[in-house]
Design an enzyme around this catalytic site. Structure first.
Site, PDB file in Angstrom:
ATOM      1  N   LYS A 107       0.816  -1.213   0.000  1.00  0.00           N
ATOM      2  CA  LYS A 107       0.000   0.000   0.000  1.00  0.00           C
ATOM      3  C   LYS A 107       0.855   1.272   0.000  1.00  0.00           C
ATOM      4  O   LYS A 107       0.358   2.337  -0.326  1.00  0.00           O
ATOM      5  CB  LYS A 107      -0.959   0.007   1.191  1.00  0.00           C
ATOM      6  CG  LYS A 107      -2.047  -1.043   1.068  1.00  0.00           C
ATOM      7  CD  LYS A 107      -3.063  -0.951   2.197  1.00  0.00           C
ATOM      8  CE  LYS A 107      -4.208  -1.926   2.011  1.00  0.00           C
ATOM      9  NZ  LYS A 107      -3.840  -3.322   2.322  1.00  0.00           N
TER      10      LYS A 107
HETATM   11  C1  LIG Z   1      -4.570  -4.375   1.659  1.00  0.00           C
HETATM   12  C2  LIG Z   1      -3.869  -5.688   1.643  1.00  0.00           C
HETATM   13  C3  LIG Z   1      -4.283  -6.755   0.796  1.00  0.00           C
HETATM   14  C4  LIG Z   1      -5.520  -6.667  -0.062  1.00  0.00           C
HETATM   15  O1  LIG Z   1      -5.396  -5.754  -1.114  1.00  0.00           O
HETATM   16  P1  LIG Z   1      -6.696  -5.263  -1.916  1.00  0.00           P
HETATM   17  O2  LIG Z   1      -6.214  -4.241  -2.864  1.00  0.00           O
HETATM   18  O3  LIG Z   1      -7.619  -4.682  -0.868  1.00  0.00           O
HETATM   19  O4  LIG Z   1      -7.289  -6.453  -2.565  1.00  0.00           O
HETATM   20  C5  LIG Z   1      -3.505  -7.908   0.755  1.00  0.00           C
HETATM   21  N1  LIG Z   1      -2.424  -8.052   1.544  1.00  0.00           N
HETATM   22  C6  LIG Z   1      -2.005  -7.076   2.380  1.00  0.00           C
HETATM   23  C7  LIG Z   1      -0.804  -7.303   3.219  1.00  0.00           C
HETATM   24  C8  LIG Z   1      -2.704  -5.866   2.465  1.00  0.00           C
HETATM   25  O5  LIG Z   1      -2.283  -4.914   3.297  1.00  0.00           O
END
Ligand SMILES: *Cc1c(COP(=O)(O)O)cnc(C)c1O
Length: 433
Positions: A107
């Site tokens: 993210k």
């Molecule tokens: C947010 C997150 C996900 C999921 O991602 P999406 O874009 O919401 O599908 C998977 N793994 C981790 C570690 C995350 O922080």
């Protein structure tokens, strides 16, 4: 480039407005009017390019009409000053490590890019101060808070449930200060999310201050996630001469995988996608039945994927013209219980000496289960295993080394605003800011 809403009541919206608003007025998600193809010589030379060079080319296709070229290049280079290396795990399975950014999760890419793009609009285009509200159960709050730290003209409020996030996660957004305010809600994650959603709909509050969201509904956080799919393919071509991988994505709100689907539309030669889920398998059920039935999420050890109504599902439907058949032709799915996730994590560590986090474990296993003869797969490793320390150490029965970046956060002093789970109190707090 203009943006329309997946609910089709809104169109012709500028990038700036789409980014500042987050969600369209008809409550739909913004989609770009056009998805540009990248030229053949880009694909021919991709394997000789760096992550930043590739990201610049893809960013130009998305944002080049709305952001001046030099500024866009600076935004990309400043936001993506870390690598996303591809690492071979088995004969036919590679891990794209997306956890080398400041908070050790994928993210970081979207959060850092979005903060700088918003900062650009504030500086260059006279956009007034923007207030970002984000509810978090852990990972989103840390990526957004760190991504936006020190960006002028933006203030971030991170709402989190008191006593419900791990100490490592909590210190990643409560120790920063500056333009980041951590609000500690006496409630659970759903309460935080409800307070944020109610705030976005409150007319008085919205006339008093510009509020926006920084989750994957925002195009400025969502689209940049396409960058590393191109870089993954570039690295695989360079390392193994393979040009048509299957890509598997551990999915919760489905923002990450949808950005990959955009990449494929731009000509990226991904053979097909696999969506890996934990027990929250709403998307898998949709693939199997053609019927989308959201339901309350259940808690799992891959908790960033505990989503019962994936917000970006609307974008997938839109991208494929609501055709279940077309979606199934490009994406398949798998889902795993906590027990299966733990078994995968343990056996991959023993057999391949590769330590997964619980989310990456879903991705790795789905490739193992889904790859057909002659195919090569890449899974996205979305977080560093040390972010889920107790879980991972419990599974492998060994201590996990905490990276220095993570340790540094734990030295800071916690600052937060305690808040009852009550919209009136929260609203008054914002009005007083
Ligand atoms: C947010 C997150 C996900 C999921 O991602 P999406 O874009 O919401 O599908 C998977 N793994 C981790 C570690 C995350 O922080």
């Amino acid at each position: 480039m203009l943006y329309y809403s997946t609910n089709k009541q809104v169109s012709g919206v500028s990038l700036q407005e789409a980014v500042v608003k987050g969600l369209a007025d008809d409550r739909g998600l913004f989609m770009p009017d056009r998805i540009k193809q990248l030229p053949a010589d880009f694909y021919a030379n991709m394997d000789k390019m760096s992550f930043q060079e590739i990201a610049c080319a893809v960013a130009d296709a998305f944002f080049g009409e709305d952001v001046e070229a030099g500024a866009l290049k600076n935004i990309v280079c400043d936001a993506l000053d870390f690598d996303t290396p591809l690492v071979q795990v088995t004969d036919r399975i590679y891990s794209l490590e997306l956890y080398h950014g400041p908070t050790l999760a994928f993210k970081d890419v979207g959060a850092r890019f979005m903060s700088r793009l918003l900062g650009y609009f504030i500086r260059k285009q006279g956009q007034h101060r923007v207030n970002v509200l984000v509810a978090t159960s852990g990972d989103t709050g840390s990526a957004v808070a760190n991504g936006f730290l020190g960006v002028e003209g933006i203030h971030v409020y991170v709402l989190y449930p008191k006593g419900k996030v791990s100490p490592i996660q909590e210190c990643q957004f409560t120790t920063l200060g500056q333009n980041i305010t951590a609000v500690e809600i006496d409630g659970v994650f759903d309460d935080c999310q409800r307070l944020v959603k109610t705030a976005f709909m409150d007319a008085e509050l919205n006339s008093h201050m510009q509020l926006t969201s920084a989750n994957s509904i925002n195009v400025a956080r969502f689209l940049p996630q396409a960058f590393y799919y191109f870089y993954a393919c570039a690295q695989l071509k360079r390392m193994a001469g393979i040009t048509d991988p299957v890509i598997c994505v551990p999915s919760g709100n489905f923002g990450n995988i949808t950005a990959g689907l955009f990449g494929k539309r731009m000509g990226l030669p991904v053979k097909r996608f696999i969506a890996a889920n934990n027990r929250n398998d709403i998307f898998l059920q949709y693939l199997n039945t053609g019927i989308y039935t959201p339901r309350p999420s259940v808690a799992t050890i891959a908790n960033a994927m505990d989503v019962g109504d994936p917000s970006n599902f609307a974008r997938i439907l839109d991208l494929y013209g609501n055709s279940h058949q077309a979606i199934c032709a490009d994406i398949s799915g798998f889902a795993y219980t906590d027990g299966q996730i733990a078994d995968t994590l343990r056996s991959c560590y023993r057999e391949n000496h590769y330590l997964l986090d619980p989310h990456g474990a879903c991705g790795y296993q789905a490739l193992k289960d889904g790859l057909r003869d002659g195919e090569t797969g890449i899974f996205l490793e979305t977080a560093h295993p040390a972010k889920f320390l107790d879980t991972v150490e419990g599974i492998i029965g060994e201590k996990v080394q905490i990276p220095a970046k993570l340790q540094a956060f734990m030295q800071g002093t916690k600052q937060s605003v305690p808040m009852p789970n009550d919209f009136g109190t929260f609203k008054q707090f914002l009005l007083n800011q």
